[in-house]
Design a protein around this motif. Structure first.
Motif, PDB file in Angstrom:
ATOM      1  N   GLU A  75       7.762   3.916   7.517  1.00 45.17           N
ATOM      2  CA  GLU A  75       7.003   3.023   6.991  1.00 45.17           C
ATOM      3  C   GLU A  75       6.352   3.230   6.616  1.00 45.17           C
ATOM      4  OE1 GLU A  75       8.916  -0.809  10.233  1.00 45.17           O
ATOM      5  OE2 GLU A  75       6.643   0.842  10.441  1.00 45.17           O
ATOM      6  N   ASP A  76       5.909   2.375   5.475  1.00 47.36           N
ATOM      7  CA  ASP A  76       4.659   1.845   3.895  1.00 47.36           C
ATOM      8  C   ASP A  76       3.725   2.461   5.321  1.00 47.36           C
ATOM      9  OD1 ASP A  76       2.568   0.984   2.762  1.00 47.36           O
ATOM     10  OD2 ASP A  76       3.369   2.134   1.391  1.00 47.36           O
ATOM     11  N   ILE A  77       2.359   3.161   5.259  1.00 45.75           N
ATOM     12  CA  ILE A  77       1.159   2.669   6.301  1.00 45.75           C
ATOM     13  C   ILE A  77       0.907   1.187   6.185  1.00 45.75           C
ATOM     14  CG2 ILE A  77      -0.667   3.505   4.782  1.00 45.75           C
ATOM     15  CD1 ILE A  77      -1.105   5.393   7.863  1.00 45.75           C
ATOM     16  N   ASN A  78       0.969   0.755   5.008  1.00 43.72           N
ATOM     17  CA  ASN A  78       0.430  -0.276   4.699  1.00 43.72           C
ATOM     18  C   ASN A  78       1.251  -1.737   4.716  1.00 43.72           C
ATOM     19  OD1 ASN A  78      -2.512   0.420   3.848  1.00 43.72           O
ATOM     20  ND2 ASN A  78      -1.114   1.650   1.318  1.00 43.72           N
ATOM     21  N   SER A  79       2.462  -1.711   3.562  1.00 42.40           N
ATOM     22  CA  SER A  79       3.023  -3.044   3.569  1.00 42.40           C
ATOM     23  C   SER A  79       3.842  -2.980   5.139  1.00 42.40           C
ATOM     24  CB  SER A  79       4.003  -3.089   2.676  1.00 42.40           C
ATOM     25  OG  SER A  79       4.788  -1.495   2.739  1.00 42.40           O
ATOM     26  N   GLY A  80       4.377  -1.735   5.551  1.00 40.41           N
ATOM     27  CA  GLY A  80       5.744  -2.304   6.935  1.00 40.41           C
ATOM     28  C   GLY A  80       6.571  -1.774   6.749  1.00 40.41           C
ATOM     29  N   GLU A  81       6.492  -1.475   4.843  1.00 44.37           N
ATOM     30  CA  GLU A  81       7.649  -1.806   4.539  1.00 44.37           C
ATOM     31  C   GLU A  81       8.728  -0.762   4.782  1.00 44.37           C
ATOM     32  OE1 GLU A  81      10.053  -1.281  -0.082  1.00 44.37           O
ATOM     33  OE2 GLU A  81       8.217  -1.506   0.013  1.00 44.37           O
ATOM     34  N   PHE A  82      10.027  -0.472   4.910  1.00 45.84           N
ATOM     35  CA  PHE A  82      10.970   0.798   5.429  1.00 45.84           C
ATOM     36  C   PHE A  82      11.298   1.847   4.567  1.00 45.84           C
ATOM     37  CE2 PHE A  82      15.253   2.217   5.788  1.00 45.84           C
ATOM     38  CZ  PHE A  82      15.257   2.491   7.263  1.00 45.84           C
ATOM     39  N   ILE A  83      11.331   2.779   4.859  1.00 52.83           N
ATOM     40  CA  ILE A  83      11.302   3.609   3.304  1.00 52.83           C
ATOM     41  C   ILE A  83      12.296   4.406   4.380  1.00 52.83           C
ATOM     42  CG2 ILE A  83      10.679   6.026   2.928  1.00 52.83           C
ATOM     43  CD1 ILE A  83       7.844   4.505   2.667  1.00 52.83           C
ATOM     44  N   GLY A  84      12.587   5.146   5.341  1.00 52.60           N
ATOM     45  CA  GLY A  84      14.229   5.798   6.252  1.00 52.60           C
ATOM     46  C   GLY A  84      13.532   5.857   7.028  1.00 52.60           C
ATOM     47  N   PHE A  85      14.859   6.945   7.882  1.00 50.33           N
ATOM     48  CA  PHE A  85      13.981   7.474   9.437  1.00 50.33           C
ATOM     49  C   PHE A  85      14.666   9.615   9.509  1.00 50.33           C
ATOM     50  CE2 PHE A  85      18.820   6.551   8.976  1.00 50.33           C
ATOM     51  CZ  PHE A  85      19.309   7.666   9.733  1.00 50.33           C
ATOM     52  N   ILE A  86      13.994   9.272  10.574  1.00 51.11           N
ATOM     53  CA  ILE A  86      14.280  10.807  10.376  1.00 51.11           C
ATOM     54  C   ILE A  86      14.999  11.261  12.256  1.00 51.11           C
ATOM     55  CG2 ILE A  86      13.330  13.341  11.050  1.00 51.11           C
ATOM     56  CD1 ILE A  86      11.282  12.709   9.727  1.00 51.11           C
ATOM     57  N   LYS A  87      16.259  11.402  12.745  1.00 48.35           N
ATOM     58  CA  LYS A  87      16.938  11.714  13.948  1.00 48.35           C
ATOM     59  C   LYS A  87      17.258  13.211  14.144  1.00 48.35           C
ATOM     60  CE  LYS A  87      20.806  11.105  15.516  1.00 48.35           C
ATOM     61  NZ  LYS A  87      22.739  11.138  15.121  1.00 48.35           N
ATOM     62  N   GLU A 106      16.955   4.701  -1.170  1.00 49.68           N
ATOM     63  CA  GLU A 106      17.003   4.651  -2.600  1.00 49.68           C
ATOM     64  C   GLU A 106      16.284   4.547  -3.532  1.00 49.68           C
ATOM     65  OE1 GLU A 106      20.582   5.428  -6.141  1.00 49.68           O
ATOM     66  OE2 GLU A 106      20.692   3.675  -4.112  1.00 49.68           O
ATOM     67  N   SER A 107      15.437   3.280  -3.285  1.00 48.82           N
ATOM     68  CA  SER A 107      14.077   2.937  -3.859  1.00 48.82           C
ATOM     69  C   SER A 107      12.974   3.913  -4.018  1.00 48.82           C
ATOM     70  CB  SER A 107      13.806   1.931  -3.869  1.00 48.82           C
ATOM     71  OG  SER A 107      13.486   1.066  -2.641  1.00 48.82           O
ATOM     72  N   HIS A 108      12.652   4.218  -2.814  1.00 53.21           N
ATOM     73  CA  HIS A 108      11.824   5.387  -2.157  1.00 53.21           C
ATOM     74  C   HIS A 108      11.963   6.435  -2.489  1.00 53.21           C
ATOM     75  CE1 HIS A 108      10.056   2.035  -0.269  1.00 53.21           C
ATOM     76  NE2 HIS A 108      11.340   2.074   0.229  1.00 53.21           N
ATOM     77  N   ARG A 109      13.265   7.474  -2.827  1.00 52.39           N
ATOM     78  CA  ARG A 109      13.076   8.593  -3.362  1.00 52.39           C
ATOM     79  C   ARG A 109      12.207   9.302  -4.740  1.00 52.39           C
ATOM     80  NH1 ARG A 109      19.850   8.077  -2.070  1.00 52.39           N
ATOM     81  NH2 ARG A 109      19.359   7.834  -0.496  1.00 52.39           N
ATOM     82  N   MET A 144      20.791  18.723  -3.914  1.00 56.01           N
ATOM     83  CA  MET A 144      19.997  19.584  -5.349  1.00 56.01           C
ATOM     84  C   MET A 144      18.365  18.809  -4.750  1.00 56.01           C
ATOM     85  SD  MET A 144      21.131  21.560  -6.411  1.00 56.01           S
ATOM     86  CE  MET A 144      19.844  23.070  -6.787  1.00 56.01           C
ATOM     87  N   ALA A 145      18.374  17.517  -4.222  1.00 53.90           N
ATOM     88  CA  ALA A 145      17.541  16.399  -3.804  1.00 53.90           C
ATOM     89  C   ALA A 145      16.694  17.576  -2.467  1.00 53.90           C
ATOM     90  CB  ALA A 145      17.203  15.407  -3.494  1.00 53.90           C
ATOM     91  N   SER A 146      17.488  17.296  -1.423  1.00 56.68           N
ATOM     92  CA  SER A 146      17.649  17.696   0.249  1.00 56.68           C
ATOM     93  C   SER A 146      17.094  19.602  -0.373  1.00 56.68           C
ATOM     94  CB  SER A 146      18.616  17.845   0.955  1.00 56.68           C
ATOM     95  OG  SER A 146      18.754  16.366   1.384  1.00 56.68           O
ATOM     96  N   ARG A 147      17.968  20.335  -0.960  1.00 54.96           N
ATOM     97  CA  ARG A 147      17.649  21.635  -0.690  1.00 54.96           C
ATOM     98  C   ARG A 147      16.344  21.427  -1.855  1.00 54.96           C
ATOM     99  NH1 ARG A 147      22.792  24.506  -3.951  1.00 54.96           N
ATOM    100  NH2 ARG A 147      21.185  26.451  -3.251  1.00 54.96           N
TER     101      ARG A 147
END
Length: 180
Positions: A75-87, A106-109, A144-147
């Motif tokens: 999450e964004d540290i200030n707004s708490g907006e969801f950005i993604g996850f890691i598992k 997508e909007s945070h890539r 390519m982005a993940s690479r």
């Protein structure tokens, strides 16, 4: 056991937090993730490659109510907006390995959030889980982005696999016992 922890990691811009293991809470989070995941072409293509045929099966892939996983919401540290996850889950490659998957909305890539979050995750695992020697990632050859993310976090290509659907994946690894 990896799960069952309630903790928070912070970086300059992000909060990574574990979630409760209550099935009702987990169900709500999965329901919340379905919309961004279903409308994300790259994620849906990736999941379809691993032979997920039903919508529920697709979301079973990211299901987080399993005790042997270390799952963080980003999450964004200030707004708490969801950005993604890691598992992270114990790897099939090596019993002393942790296999990771991640998702960035997508909007945070392209903003470096995943690199920042993965570096915090890796540091946490190195400090707290001595039983793991390696961290593994399966990346589609054409992603390519993940690479690029792999290069930025210091992961090295170690192998490749071809799925039953003839998709080519590169296997990357980080040696968690190597000094930085």
């Amino acid at each position: 056991m990896l799960g069952g922890l309630d903790l928070k990691l912070t970086t300059e811009r992000l909060t990574l937090r574990t979630i409760e293991r209550d099935p009702e809470v987990v169900g709500e989070i999965i329901a919340e993730l379905k919309t961004p995941l279903m409308h994300d072409k790259a994620i849906f293509e990736y999941l379809s490659v691993i032979a997920c045929e039903e919508v529920e099966e697709v979301f079973g892939f990211v299901h987080i109510n399993q005790g042997d996983q270390l799952f963080f919401i980003i999450e964004d540290i200030n707004s708490g907006e969801f950005i993604g996850f890691i598992k992270g889950m114990q790897s099939d490659i090596s019993k002393r390995g942790l296999e990771l998957c991640y998702f960035c909305e997508e909007s945070h890539r392209g903003k470096g959030y995943i690199v920042e979050a993965l570096k915090a995750y890796i540091k946490y695992v190195k400090s707290n889980f001595r039983r793991f020697d390696y961290m593994y990632f399966y990346i589609r050859q054409d992603n390519m982005a993940s690479r690029s993310v792999m290069q930025k976090i210091g992961a090295k290509p170690i192998d490749s696999i071809i799925t039953p659907a003839n998709e080519y994946f590169l296997v990357y690894a980080i040696n968690l016992r190597e000094e930085e």
